[in-house]
Design an enzyme around this catalytic site. Structure first.
Site, PDB file in Angstrom:
ATOM      1  N   ASP A  31      14.574   3.499  23.478  1.00  0.00           N
ATOM      2  CA  ASP A  31      13.509   4.345  23.996  1.00  0.00           C
ATOM      3  C   ASP A  31      12.251   4.078  23.170  1.00  0.00           C
ATOM      4  O   ASP A  31      12.284   4.194  21.936  1.00  0.00           O
ATOM      5  CB  ASP A  31      13.921   5.815  23.865  1.00  0.00           C
ATOM      6  CG  ASP A  31      12.889   6.776  24.437  1.00  0.00           C
ATOM      7  OD1 ASP A  31      11.736   6.363  24.676  1.00  0.00           O
ATOM      8  OD2 ASP A  31      13.235   7.956  24.625  1.00  0.00           O
ATOM      9  N   GLU A  83       7.320  -7.651  -3.801  1.00  0.00           N
ATOM     10  CA  GLU A  83       8.772  -7.780  -3.788  1.00  0.00           C
ATOM     11  C   GLU A  83       9.176  -8.875  -2.809  1.00  0.00           C
ATOM     12  O   GLU A  83      10.289  -8.885  -2.303  1.00  0.00           O
ATOM     13  CB  GLU A  83       9.458  -6.454  -3.479  1.00  0.00           C
ATOM     14  CG  GLU A  83       9.060  -5.738  -2.239  1.00  0.00           C
ATOM     15  CD  GLU A  83       9.851  -4.442  -2.064  1.00  0.00           C
ATOM     16  OE1 GLU A  83      11.064  -4.520  -1.811  1.00  0.00           O
ATOM     17  OE2 GLU A  83       9.248  -3.358  -2.195  1.00  0.00           O
ATOM     18  N   CYS A 120       8.371  -0.974  -4.085  1.00  0.00           N
ATOM     19  CA  CYS A 120       7.049  -0.663  -3.541  1.00  0.00           C
ATOM     20  C   CYS A 120       6.108   0.016  -4.533  1.00  0.00           C
ATOM     21  O   CYS A 120       4.898   0.039  -4.315  1.00  0.00           O
ATOM     22  CB  CYS A 120       7.198   0.212  -2.299  1.00  0.00           C
ATOM     23  SG  CYS A 120       8.170  -0.560  -0.985  1.00  0.00           S
ATOM     24  N   HIS A 244       3.401   6.913  -0.350  1.00  0.00           N
ATOM     25  CA  HIS A 244       4.029   5.649   0.028  1.00  0.00           C
ATOM     26  C   HIS A 244       4.553   5.811   1.449  1.00  0.00           C
ATOM     27  O   HIS A 244       5.263   6.771   1.758  1.00  0.00           O
ATOM     28  CB  HIS A 244       5.168   5.306  -0.929  1.00  0.00           C
ATOM     29  CG  HIS A 244       6.049   4.205  -0.426  1.00  0.00           C
ATOM     30  ND1 HIS A 244       5.558   2.966  -0.101  1.00  0.00           N
ATOM     31  CD2 HIS A 244       7.384   4.163  -0.168  1.00  0.00           C
ATOM     32  CE1 HIS A 244       6.551   2.200   0.334  1.00  0.00           C
ATOM     33  NE2 HIS A 244       7.667   2.912   0.302  1.00  0.00           N
ATOM     34  N   LYS A 253       8.538  14.049   6.209  1.00  0.00           N
ATOM     35  CA  LYS A 253       9.528  14.748   5.386  1.00  0.00           C
ATOM     36  C   LYS A 253       8.974  15.028   3.990  1.00  0.00           C
ATOM     37  O   LYS A 253       9.152  16.119   3.441  1.00  0.00           O
ATOM     38  CB  LYS A 253      10.804  13.916   5.296  1.00  0.00           C
ATOM     39  CG  LYS A 253      11.491  13.672   6.641  1.00  0.00           C
ATOM     40  CD  LYS A 253      12.722  12.799   6.470  1.00  0.00           C
ATOM     41  CE  LYS A 253      13.356  12.474   7.812  1.00  0.00           C
ATOM     42  NZ  LYS A 253      13.886  13.687   8.468  1.00  0.00           N
TER      43      LYS A 253
END
Length: 445
Positions: A31, A83, A120, A244, A253
């Protein structure tokens, strides 16, 4: 005491673009809203055949040096965070310096060069290194060049495949900066974790659910540590909070967790009490599980409140625009979040002079860092000089078949030849390998 911070920023995005809802999702049988609403992503940048972490980093650095009128003699330090490195000994910074020396008079013979690795968060750690170098008085009046450059690729078929991206951020760190001053106060949250890692491999091994849990736990610890030296934080203290951003959905969140923490025992919690009650306190519960269940229930209600939605729309949402269009840039992602916020402020005609940002960086493995930044009087000139929209609009769209070819080209285990999709112009390009398997580059007019 002399202020130190980011004097200027530039970016270089991979020159190809993949449309996630309209090109990627149909082939995957997904979806489209899984990407646009769930992950918060619309398109991802990818490097053309002749692009890699060196070319993107060097091109971003050249744009910055040209705009600021700099020569190699003005730079005393070059730190590259990545990285995506391809050499276990020779740092990417030496390759980038070699590229820049092709187009400028003079050289970087007396500049300190290094490469930072901690997933990161390495981009922010490189900022810290440059800041400390200048504050210690070891810079001899010179500035530092910090470059965060990555090609964030996952194994094809991996759940993280939709969060890929490629690009570089170049930042000039100097005294009396034109963009933002970095705070002396910092907070850290760090633990030995195996949430995301690349043990002698190009593509990451990821425990997705664990990685999200670790991200949030380390951010909370870093915020608590920051408050131990800088004092209590409050949502009204910061105009924007760049996090980040591996994908914007993750920041939703983190933002909710941060808002709950910052509003505890404040006027905002008082105002919300009649609507959703006060925040659960650990001492009021017999078991940790009961406490955590109560916290989850409170946060489910908190995110529906007008106060939270308004704060999120003002403080967090503007940081996510660029990321939603380029994907994850690993070491550069928190720095394009900062740029996205300041660009939004410029577009709105907002006066940011003297306003504060609270910057939340994270690297798997795992560590988070929180610091504040104060926006300088000359910020608008700096932000308006960065051609973000032009770069993103100039990308060449690729099909899913093209994407698979590009993925194979940048897979270190594969050797295939593919025609470039774009024509290089006024930029550094990868040209092949030398006698010791070193990578070779040249500047194309």
């Amino acid at each position: 005491m002399t202020s130190v911070g980011i004097d200027a920023m530039e970016i270089w995005t991979g020159k190809l673009v993949l449309d996630l809802p309209n090109t990627f999702a149909p082939v995957k049988g997904e979806d489209p809203e899984k990407y646009t609403k769930g992950l918060g992503l619309h398109t991802s940048s990818f490097p053309d055949v002749y692009e890699d972490i060196v070319t993107m980093g060097a091109n971003a650095a050249k744009k910055l040096m040209d705009r600021k009128g700099l020569t190699p003699a003005d730079i005393g330090r070059i730190d590259v965070a990545t990285e995506s490195a391809f050499d276990n000994s020779k740092p990417v910074s030496t390759y980038i310096a070699g590229c820049l020396e092709q187009v400028y008079d003079g050289d970087f013979r007396h500049a300190n060069k290094g490469e930072r690795k901690f997933a990161c968060i390495a981009g922010t750690q490189s900022l810290d290194d440059a800041y400390n170098w200048i504050k210690a008085g070891r810079n001899r009046g010179r500035a530092a060049l910090v470059i965060a450059t990555d090609t964030a690729l996952y194994e094809r078929g991996d759940p993280g495949e939709a969060t890929q991206g490629a690009g570089a951020v170049a930042m000039l760190i100097d005294e009396d900066p034109d963009l933002v001053e970095l705070s002396t106060e910092q907070g850290y949250g760090s633990m030995d974790e195996t949430d995301f890692l690349k043990p002698n491999q190009q593509f990451p091994s990821v425990d997705g659910k664990r990685s999200m849990q670790v991200y949030l736990a380390r951010m909370r610890e870093a915020l608590e540590d920051y408050e131990s030296v800088a004092g209590r934080t409050h949502p009204d203290l910061f105009e924007y909070i760049p996090f980040h951003t591996p994908f914007p959905g993750m920041v939703r969140k983190a933002a909710l967790l941060g808002f709950r923490h910052m509003t505890r025992d404040t006027d905002i919690e008082d105002d919300l009490e009649s609507e959703i009650g006060r925040q659960p306190r650990e001492e009021d519960f017999e078991t940790w599980d009961d406490y955590e269940e109560a916290i989850r229930g409170y946060m489910d209600e908190l995110k529906t409140t007008e106060q939270y939605r308004d704060w999120y729309g003002r403080v967090i949402e503007p940081t996510l625009d660029i990321s939603s269009r380029v994907g994850n840039w690993y070491t550069g992602s928190v720095h394009i979040a900062r740029l996205s916020a300041l660009k939004a402020a410029a577009d709105e005609g907002k006066d940011m002079t003297g306003k504060q940002l609270l910057v939340g960086s994270y690297g798997s493995g795992a560590q988070a860092e929180i610091h504040a930044e104060r926006v300088q009087e000359t910020w608008l000139d700096e932000i308006e000089a960065v051609d973000v929209d032009d770069q993103l609009a100039a990308r060449t769209e690729i099909s899913f078949d093209d994407y698979e070819l590009i993925h194979d080209v940048h897979n270190h285990e594969k050797e295939i030849e593919v025609e470039e999709f774009t024509q290089p112009e006024a930029e550094f390009v990868f040209t092949g390998w030398g006698r010791m398997n070193e990578r070779r580059y040249e500047y194309v007019e």
